[in-house]
Enzyme design. Sequence first.
Site, PDB file in Angstrom:
ATOM      1  N   ASP A 115      12.030  -1.636  -2.732  1.00  0.00           N
ATOM      2  CA  ASP A 115      10.613  -1.484  -2.399  1.00  0.00           C
ATOM      3  C   ASP A 115      10.363  -1.732  -0.918  1.00  0.00           C
ATOM      4  O   ASP A 115      10.705  -2.800  -0.396  1.00  0.00           O
ATOM      5  CB  ASP A 115       9.830  -2.506  -3.242  1.00  0.00           C
ATOM      6  CG  ASP A 115       8.348  -2.203  -3.326  1.00  0.00           C
ATOM      7  OD1 ASP A 115       7.902  -1.213  -2.725  1.00  0.00           O
ATOM      8  OD2 ASP A 115       7.644  -2.955  -4.012  1.00  0.00           O
ATOM      9  N   ASP A 164       0.995   2.630  -6.089  1.00  0.00           N
ATOM     10  CA  ASP A 164       1.097   2.168  -7.470  1.00  0.00           C
ATOM     11  C   ASP A 164       0.102   2.865  -8.385  1.00  0.00           C
ATOM     12  O   ASP A 164      -1.050   3.101  -8.017  1.00  0.00           O
ATOM     13  CB  ASP A 164       0.844   0.654  -7.541  1.00  0.00           C
ATOM     14  CG  ASP A 164       1.960  -0.147  -6.919  1.00  0.00           C
ATOM     15  OD1 ASP A 164       2.996   0.448  -6.546  1.00  0.00           O
ATOM     16  OD2 ASP A 164       1.801  -1.374  -6.797  1.00  0.00           O
TER      17      ASP A 164
END
Length: 423
Positions: free
Chosen positions: A173, A239
């Site tokens: 990430d 997201d």
Amino acid sequence: MAVPGARWSILSLVLVVGLLVGGCAARDDDRLGGDPPAVGGVPNTPPMGWNSWNTFGCNVTEKIVRAQADALVSSGMRDSGYDYVVVDDCWSATDRASDGTLQADRERFPSGMAALGAYLHERGLKFGLYSGASDRTCTQLLGQRPGATGSRGHEKTDADTFAAWQVDFLKYDWCSVDADHDRQVDAFVTMRNALRDTGRPIVYSINPNSGVAVGGDDTVPGAAHDWGGVATMTRFTNDIASAWSNGGGSSGSQGVLDVIDAAGPLTSRVQAGAFLDPDMLEVGVAGPLTDAQQRTQMSMWAMMAAPLMAGNDLTTMTPTVRAILRNPAVIAIDQDQRVTAGAPIGDNREIWTRAIGDKGLVVSMTNRGDRRRLMTVTLSSLGLSGDATVSAVDAWTGKRYDAAKGALSVSVRAGDTALLQIA
């Protein structure tokens, strides 16, 4: 199914549709990192499994992960193909060991990560972990946890550690407001090379997006470039939220429709071992999505040939949620060995097509409105002449539809998707 009297065979139809919607992926001139697969030995088809973040966030524990793994098995999810168990952020201690290696949080994962991996493997499951592409993980960058245990500068050490723990999947990430392209490429390629050097087939899942766009067109890094040579799967939005739509902007969380629309122009990038990642399934996750809208997410992830990563609490899921996640016809579409993604027909966001198998075709029809309505796709838009004889079966209901007056028509509930397979 095509029958005598059709002017075109289904094989011809698929070839035409491939040209219409970009289903036959060609090399993207903007591809980074060379040709896929990024890491050898991983499956050609999209990964399926479960990720801890959507339901448990930073409260994840060894006990929770073991319970979810057991539920994957007992619910039949594993046998349906969901075999990766990915422990997201917050699994590690907030400092490294004296030799510089990562270590598990001693309170929440007292047995350690190697033991957790062994527990999963004993049950026919695969083991996934999270790390940050900078010096900190996402929760550390956001000030939610202390420490700096990201993998930047420790790529070889961490890759070797993951391989020693028998890790099968790494979620990596970026999670930084600094979206400098060269730094991103260097960080993600360095970890890719470290994973390659271990010799272990590890699915490499990257998220280059950081909540900011990289240009005036509101495009995030995962969408701006084809990362198919760098990673097995690449996030192309920020997201996902358990929402139908959050307005479509790329700088915050996206709803299901926002992600689908972001994917439409990018699906030609998909090929064996290189997948667009539309983020985790919200099926069964607490939120406002209706059953119909959850079927739409599952349908359209299948149309994208996308990874299917459940995010719900598997120990409490309802029979309805289980039926959506385990639908064999939908999973078969997602996992089709041809590994090409579908795309919208023209500028119609509600109707997609995807070529599957040697000569098959799937058409999705999504009702974005607030009431049931009749939806129609013309045979001409599929490359067929108007007098072709065609029938299709809905993957959700098993109902058969025959073309009439040069079109296929289906009554679709609000928020739902008809997933029509023509073979």
